[in-house]
Design a protein around this motif. Sequence first.
Motif, PDB file in Angstrom:
ATOM      1  N   ARG A  56       5.550   5.322 -10.044  1.00 11.53           N
ATOM      2  CA  ARG A  56       5.244   4.483 -11.201  1.00 11.53           C
ATOM      3  C   ARG A  56       4.323   3.323 -10.855  1.00 11.53           C
ATOM      4  NH1 ARG A  56      10.548   6.050 -12.575  1.00 11.53           N
ATOM      5  NH2 ARG A  56      11.524   4.260 -11.575  1.00 11.53           N
ATOM      6  N   LEU A  57       4.021   3.130  -9.564  1.00 11.13           N
ATOM      7  CA  LEU A  57       3.040   2.124  -9.167  1.00 11.13           C
ATOM      8  C   LEU A  57       1.648   2.728  -9.342  1.00 11.13           C
ATOM      9  CD1 LEU A  57       4.667   0.688  -5.907  1.00 11.13           C
ATOM     10  CD2 LEU A  57       4.752  -0.259  -8.211  1.00 11.13           C
ATOM     11  N   VAL A  58       1.170   2.748 -10.556  1.00 13.86           N
ATOM     12  CA  VAL A  58      -0.045   3.494 -10.878  1.00 13.86           C
ATOM     13  C   VAL A  58      -1.301   2.669 -10.680  1.00 13.86           C
ATOM     14  CG1 VAL A  58      -1.283   4.721 -12.706  1.00 13.86           C
ATOM     15  CG2 VAL A  58       1.201   4.962 -12.505  1.00 13.86           C
ATOM     16  N   THR A  59      -1.325   1.466 -11.204  1.00 16.32           N
ATOM     17  CA  THR A  59      -2.536   0.654 -11.175  1.00 16.32           C
ATOM     18  C   THR A  59      -2.453  -0.409 -10.087  1.00 16.32           C
ATOM     19  OG1 THR A  59      -1.707  -1.030 -12.701  1.00 16.32           O
ATOM     20  CG2 THR A  59      -2.697   0.949 -13.669  1.00 16.32           C
ATOM     21  N   SER A  62      -3.575   5.151  -6.756  1.00  9.48           N
ATOM     22  CA  SER A  62      -3.702   6.564  -6.396  1.00  9.48           C
ATOM     23  C   SER A  62      -4.940   6.825  -5.564  1.00  9.48           C
ATOM     24  CB  SER A  62      -3.725   7.431  -7.656  1.00  9.48           C
ATOM     25  OG  SER A  62      -4.846   7.116  -8.454  1.00  9.48           O
ATOM     26  N   GLY A  63      -5.963   5.978  -5.710  1.00 12.35           N
ATOM     27  CA  GLY A  63      -7.186   6.152  -4.921  1.00 12.35           C
ATOM     28  C   GLY A  63      -6.964   5.880  -3.452  1.00 12.35           C
ATOM     29  N   TRP A  64      -6.458   4.676  -3.121  1.00 16.38           N
ATOM     30  CA  TRP A  64      -6.289   4.372  -1.699  1.00 16.38           C
ATOM     31  C   TRP A  64      -5.107   5.124  -1.084  1.00 16.38           C
ATOM     32  CZ3 TRP A  64      -1.623   2.234  -0.524  1.00 16.38           C
ATOM     33  CH2 TRP A  64      -0.983   1.418  -1.468  1.00 16.38           C
ATOM     34  N   ALA A  65      -4.071   5.402  -1.879  1.00 10.73           N
ATOM     35  CA  ALA A  65      -2.927   6.129  -1.331  1.00 10.73           C
ATOM     36  C   ALA A  65      -3.299   7.559  -0.975  1.00 10.73           C
ATOM     37  CB  ALA A  65      -1.777   6.114  -2.331  1.00 10.73           C
ATOM     38  N   SER A  66      -4.238   8.134  -1.711  1.00  9.48           N
ATOM     39  CA  SER A  66      -4.661   9.507  -1.434  1.00  9.48           C
ATOM     40  C   SER A  66      -5.622   9.599  -0.256  1.00  9.48           C
ATOM     41  CB  SER A  66      -5.333  10.098  -2.678  1.00  9.48           C
ATOM     42  OG  SER A  66      -4.427  10.121  -3.774  1.00  9.48           O
ATOM     43  N   SER A  67      -6.099   8.438   0.227  1.00 10.28           N
ATOM     44  CA  SER A  67      -7.091   8.464   1.305  1.00 10.28           C
ATOM     45  C   SER A  67      -6.474   8.657   2.684  1.00 10.28           C
ATOM     46  CB  SER A  67      -7.889   7.155   1.299  1.00 10.28           C
ATOM     47  OG  SER A  67      -7.075   6.061   1.712  1.00 10.28           O
ATOM     48  N   VAL A  68      -5.150   8.561   2.789  1.00  9.64           N
ATOM     49  CA  VAL A  68      -4.483   8.721   4.076  1.00  9.64           C
ATOM     50  C   VAL A  68      -4.281  10.204   4.347  1.00  9.64           C
ATOM     51  CG1 VAL A  68      -2.474   8.108   5.472  1.00  9.64           C
ATOM     52  CG2 VAL A  68      -3.321   6.526   3.722  1.00  9.64           C
ATOM     53  N   LYS A  69      -4.851  10.682   5.431  1.00  8.57           N
ATOM     54  CA  LYS A  69      -4.797  12.110   5.736  1.00  8.57           C
ATOM     55  C   LYS A  69      -3.384  12.554   6.105  1.00  8.57           C
ATOM     56  CE  LYS A  69      -9.579  12.495   7.406  1.00  8.57           C
ATOM     57  NZ  LYS A  69     -10.439  12.865   8.551  1.00  8.57           N
ATOM     58  N   ASP A  70      -3.073  13.768   5.717  1.00  5.04           N
ATOM     59  CA  ASP A  70      -1.818  14.433   6.087  1.00  5.04           C
ATOM     60  C   ASP A  70      -0.574  13.669   5.620  1.00  5.04           C
ATOM     61  OD1 ASP A  70      -3.331  16.396   7.456  1.00  5.04           O
ATOM     62  OD2 ASP A  70      -3.440  15.094   9.219  1.00  5.04           O
ATOM     63  N   THR A  71      -0.729  12.868   4.583  1.00  5.83           N
ATOM     64  CA  THR A  71       0.402  12.104   4.048  1.00  5.83           C
ATOM     65  C   THR A  71       0.320  12.115   2.533  1.00  5.83           C
ATOM     66  OG1 THR A  71       0.368  10.634   5.978  1.00  5.83           O
ATOM     67  CG2 THR A  71       1.589   9.866   4.048  1.00  5.83           C
ATOM     68  N   SER A  72       1.448  12.348   1.875  1.00 13.10           N
ATOM     69  CA  SER A  72       1.466  12.332   0.415  1.00 13.10           C
ATOM     70  C   SER A  72       1.240  10.909  -0.086  1.00 13.10           C
ATOM     71  CB  SER A  72       2.796  12.859  -0.113  1.00 13.10           C
ATOM     72  OG  SER A  72       3.828  11.921   0.127  1.00 13.10           O
ATOM     73  N   PRO A  73       0.686  10.739  -1.277  1.00 15.16           N
ATOM     74  CA  PRO A  73       0.499   9.388  -1.821  1.00 15.16           C
ATOM     75  C   PRO A  73       1.790   8.586  -1.876  1.00 15.16           C
ATOM     76  CG  PRO A  73      -0.789  10.964  -3.090  1.00 15.16           C
ATOM     77  CD  PRO A  73       0.049  11.764  -2.138  1.00 15.16           C
ATOM     78  N   VAL A  74       2.921   9.243  -2.198  1.00 14.15           N
ATOM     79  CA  VAL A  74       4.191   8.530  -2.266  1.00 14.15           C
ATOM     80  C   VAL A  74       4.566   7.974  -0.903  1.00 14.15           C
ATOM     81  CG1 VAL A  74       6.686   8.844  -2.575  1.00 14.15           C
ATOM     82  CG2 VAL A  74       5.096   9.739  -4.276  1.00 14.15           C
ATOM     83  N   GLU A  75       4.461   8.795   0.132  1.00 13.68           N
ATOM     84  CA  GLU A  75       4.795   8.326   1.477  1.00 13.68           C
ATOM     85  C   GLU A  75       3.802   7.268   1.952  1.00 13.68           C
ATOM     86  OE1 GLU A  75       7.527   8.901   3.213  1.00 13.68           O
ATOM     87  OE2 GLU A  75       8.224  10.071   1.521  1.00 13.68           O
ATOM     88  N   ALA A  76       2.523   7.417   1.586  1.00 11.54           N
ATOM     89  CA  ALA A  76       1.512   6.424   1.971  1.00 11.54           C
ATOM     90  C   ALA A  76       1.818   5.069   1.353  1.00 11.54           C
ATOM     91  CB  ALA A  76       0.115   6.890   1.543  1.00 11.54           C
TER      92      ALA A  76
END
Length: 361
Positions: free
Chosen positions: A28-31, A278-292
């Motif tokens: 839910r931490l979207v923005t 979602s942009g910066w969280a998705s930038s971490v390789k081999d890690t889901s956005p939630v875990e990032a």
Amino acid sequence: MATEEEMRAAREARLEELHGRLAGAVERLVTGEDWVRAVSFAARFRSRSFSNTLLIWTQHQAAFGQGRVAEPFPTYVAGYRQWQGLERQVVKGQAGYMIFAPVTARFATVNPSDPTSWRRLARGEKCKTNEVERSRMVGVKLAYVWDVSQTDGKPIPEPPAPRLLEGQAPEGLWEGLAAQVKAAGFDLLRVPDASVIREANGMTDYAARTVAVRSDMSDAARVKTLAHELAHVLMHGPDNPETRAHRGIAEVEAESVALMVGAAHGMDTSGYTVPYVSGWASSVKDTSPVEAVKATGERVRRTALGVLDRLDTLKVGDGNPLGLDREPPSNAGPRLAFRAASVVESQQVRLGEPVPAGRGL
């Protein structure tokens, strides 16, 4: 009567439910604004891990929506017996907020520098005369805390809090942050304006070992910038092995540390900006956005807590009511098996998996 296997299955089911709640809270931490609000809230509950802070926040919001508490944000939380130790009682019918608490075990070794040499001690077993003993976290369990608004009884003492005017910085904060920059081996430079440092408010030069901050800003803006650059010094140097893995979110981490340091001093956080989560969280390789997001939040909290612990400045409370070091009344039953400052998991840990020394909740 339930068997031991049935009780274990029930505990694991509740833990899975709590992991699901945590994942939902993170999603839910979207923005960027959501992230800023979450980190600002975490600054006021900074003795607890980022994961448990989110759990407390979302469960209290749900309780507010259901009319069970009068205010939308919690102020102080503690365990049932801890509230009794403060001569307060949980109001009948008030459900506690589920959080993660650590499960620890004792380990011993004759060679502490060898991580493979540690052996787990059995209950009641003593280590040998030539061995070193340490406690380590080996998993997590479910625990409950209640906000002060869910209790009644003796009033809670209110600690003094900083009061700031617009654009004003807390007394001594610049000097305290500057001392930490110097202690890290960097020279602090005050430059006249942004043109000197590539149109930025501040700049950290790892090669030259300098931190530069613009002088033509308000006191609050200069302090915020200095805290941001100190975070870069502490977290993102070329010798830090995590720097490459998290390069895409270095600015998010630095800004978040500055936000948490500022919020812990009562500073306005409305001017802090963080990119779309979602942009910066998705930038971490081999890690889901939630875990990032969870990992970033915990790195931010730990770094900010280290900075705050070295500052001799007036800060807002940390979410723990004053007096928790007192013993509960003799008729209150056993103490909860966790300390108020250590009741949240930094990352998901399965029961029974050993955790290296130094990693905790």
